[in-house]
Design an enzyme around this catalytic site. Structure first.
Site, PDB file in Angstrom:
ATOM      1  N   ASN A   1       0.879  -1.178   0.000  1.00  0.00           N
ATOM      2  CA  ASN A   1       0.000   0.000   0.000  1.00  0.00           C
ATOM      3  C   ASN A   1       0.913   1.223   0.000  1.00  0.00           C
ATOM      4  OD1 ASN A   1      -1.775   2.060   0.504  1.00  0.00           O
ATOM      5  ND2 ASN A   1      -2.294   1.417   2.589  1.00  0.00           N
ATOM      6  N   TRP A   2       1.048   1.830  -1.176  1.00  0.00           N
ATOM      7  CA  TRP A   2       1.984   2.959  -1.303  1.00  0.00           C
ATOM      8  C   TRP A   2       1.447   4.225  -0.652  1.00  0.00           C
ATOM      9  CZ3 TRP A   2       4.233   2.810  -7.029  1.00  0.00           C
ATOM     10  CH2 TRP A   2       4.908   1.588  -7.222  1.00  0.00           C
ATOM     11  N   LYS A   3       0.192   4.218  -0.267  1.00  0.00           N
ATOM     12  CA  LYS A   3      -0.462   5.408   0.307  1.00  0.00           C
ATOM     13  C   LYS A   3      -0.234   6.612  -0.614  1.00  0.00           C
ATOM     14  CE  LYS A   3       0.104   3.406   4.835  1.00  0.00           C
ATOM     15  NZ  LYS A   3      -0.024   3.585   6.262  1.00  0.00           N
TER      16      LYS A   3
ATOM     17  N   GLY B   1       2.784  -1.118   4.314  1.00  0.00           N
ATOM     18  CA  GLY B   1       2.844   0.305   4.013  1.00  0.00           C
ATOM     19  C   GLY B   1       4.292   0.735   3.815  1.00  0.00           C
ATOM     20  N   GLY B   2       4.914   1.195   4.890  1.00  0.00           N
ATOM     21  CA  GLY B   2       6.265   1.760   4.823  1.00  0.00           C
ATOM     22  C   GLY B   2       7.269   0.896   4.080  1.00  0.00           C
TER      23      GLY B   2
ATOM     24  N   HIS C   1      -9.496   0.896   4.810  1.00  0.00           N
ATOM     25  CA  HIS C   1      -8.220   1.103   5.515  1.00  0.00           C
ATOM     26  C   HIS C   1      -8.483   2.028   6.714  1.00  0.00           C
ATOM     27  CE1 HIS C   1      -4.171   2.444   6.426  1.00  0.00           C
ATOM     28  NE2 HIS C   1      -3.745   1.367   5.777  1.00  0.00           N
TER      29      HIS C   1
ATOM     30  N   SER D   1       3.305  -2.509  10.324  1.00  0.00           N
ATOM     31  CA  SER D   1       4.760  -2.514  10.512  1.00  0.00           C
ATOM     32  C   SER D   1       5.390  -3.864  10.187  1.00  0.00           C
ATOM     33  CB  SER D   1       5.119  -2.055  11.933  1.00  0.00           C
ATOM     34  OG  SER D   1       4.630  -0.746  12.159  1.00  0.00           O
TER      35      SER D   1
ATOM     36  N   GLU E   1      -6.967   4.454   7.845  1.00  0.00           N
ATOM     37  CA  GLU E   1      -6.792   5.888   7.563  1.00  0.00           C
ATOM     38  C   GLU E   1      -8.052   6.455   6.904  1.00  0.00           C
ATOM     39  OE1 GLU E   1      -3.032   5.611   5.495  1.00  0.00           O
ATOM     40  OE2 GLU E   1      -2.097   5.014   7.383  1.00  0.00           O
TER      41      GLU E   1
ATOM     42  N   GLU F   1      -5.519  -5.390  10.315  1.00  0.00           N
ATOM     43  CA  GLU F   1      -4.533  -4.335  10.542  1.00  0.00           C
ATOM     44  C   GLU F   1      -4.817  -3.662  11.883  1.00  0.00           C
ATOM     45  OE1 GLU F   1      -2.534  -3.014   6.703  1.00  0.00           O
ATOM     46  OE2 GLU F   1      -4.265  -1.730   6.974  1.00  0.00           O
TER      47      GLU F   1
ATOM     48  N   GLY G   1       2.210   1.930  10.816  1.00  0.00           N
ATOM     49  CA  GLY G   1       3.123   3.063  10.698  1.00  0.00           C
ATOM     50  C   GLY G   1       3.785   3.450  12.005  1.00  0.00           C
TER      51      GLY G   1
HETATM   52  C1  PEP Z   1      -0.829   0.011   6.068  1.00  0.00           C
HETATM   53  O1  PEP Z   1      -0.958   1.220   5.972  1.00  0.00           O
HETATM   54  O2  PEP Z   1      -1.670  -0.735   5.536  1.00  0.00           O
HETATM   55  C2  PEP Z   1       0.319  -0.507   6.807  1.00  0.00           C
HETATM   56  C3  PEP Z   1       0.280  -1.745   7.213  1.00  0.00           C
HETATM   57  O3  PEP Z   1       1.342   0.379   7.033  1.00  0.00           O
HETATM   58  P1  PEP Z   1       2.765   0.022   7.733  1.00  0.00           P
HETATM   59  O4  PEP Z   1       3.276  -1.240   7.095  1.00  0.00           O
HETATM   60  O5  PEP Z   1       3.629   1.205   7.424  1.00  0.00           O
HETATM   61  O6  PEP Z   1       2.505  -0.158   9.180  1.00  0.00           O
END
Ligand code: PEP
Length: 252
Positions: A9-11, A233-234, A95, A212, A97, A167, A173
């Site tokens: 997920n590049w956000k 994500g990251g 998600h 994470s 967010e 999640e 994050g």
């Molecule tokens: C996400 O936003 O779906 C996610 C899992 O982010 P991260 O891996 O950065 O925690």
């Protein structure tokens, strides 16, 4: 046996040249293992370019959001049929967010899930609890409400063409990852809840962990019985980091 899906997920990150470098790195290093599927979810403006860049590779492309409407006077929105038209196969819905920053309710998420399915996209439904909810022992209650809203709207059979991502909001994050045991407990709960409606659908459903996930913790998480991949994500923004997770999946 369920395949392992490693989804990035590049956000709201990326730019034309950086995306080209990232996607070519991912394609070049993608593990050959047939049971490992790779997916990238770039921002809307880059979807067409990423579909073209991944053509003929094992990397699929998905979007991060979709309208609940099929089309018409909805300024700024993107219809599921448009994503299919571009060559997308997946879309992330619900998600945390989106739920937190944009006020999407479980009902809104269910409507987006339905519109994705209608157009032939595979929705990735995100569910998860906040830290406060976990500390208040509300994890299962919160997740059940998020799941039931979608099951009630579309029926259990729809999950035959969907993916769920657990999640925990407190792990997204933050660098705080759920332990494999904590994640497995919730994944098993999700599968059991769906099995209460249809054991066959529940058994074949991919349930991803997100929060994470990185090269160092992926193997432990992916080794758990009910964890069928990751939503990342990251660590999806650098080819080496994303591939380290894909490699852990291929070794598992
Ligand atoms: C996400 O936003 O779906 C996610 C899992 O982010 P991260 O891996 O950065 O925690």
């Amino acid at each position: 046996m369920r395949n392992t899906l490693i989804a990035g997920n590049w956000k709201m990150n990326g730019a034309t040249s950086a995306n080209d470098e990232l996607v070519s790195g991912i394609i070049a290093g993608a593990p050959a293992a047939e049971n490992v599927e790779l997916l990238i979810c770039p921002p809307f403006p880059y979807l067409a370019a990423m579909v073209a860049a991944t053509a003929g590779s094992k990397v699929a492309v998905g979007a991060q959001n979709v309208s609940e409407h099929a089309g018409g006077a909805f300024t700024g929105e993107v219809a599921a049929s448009m994503l299919v038209d571009l060559g997308c196969e997946y879309v992330i819905v619900g998600h945390s967010e989106r739920r937190t920053l944009y006020g999407e309710s479980s009902r809104d998420v269910a409507a987006k899930f339905a519109s994705a399915l209608d157009a032939g996209l595979r929705p990735i439904l995100c569910v998860g609890e906040t830290l406060e909810e976990r500390q208040g022992e509300q994890t299962e209650t919160v997740i059940d409400e998020q799941l039931d809203a979608v099951i009630d709207a579309v029926g259990i059979e729809a999950f035959g063409n969907a993916v769920i991502a657990y999640e925990p909001v407190w792990a997204i994050g933050t660098g705080m990852t759920a332990t494999p045991e904590q994640a497995q407990e919730v994944h098993a709960h999700i599968r059991a809840r769906l099995a209460g409606h249809d054991p066959v659908v529940a058994e074949s459903l991919q349930i991803l962990y997100g929060g994470s996930m990185k090269g160092e913790n992926a193997a432990g998480l992916l080794a758990m019985t009910d964890i069928d991949g990751g939503l990342i994500g990251g660590a999806s923004l650098k080819a080496a980091d994303f591939l380290a997770i894909a490699e852990a999946a291929a070794q598992g």
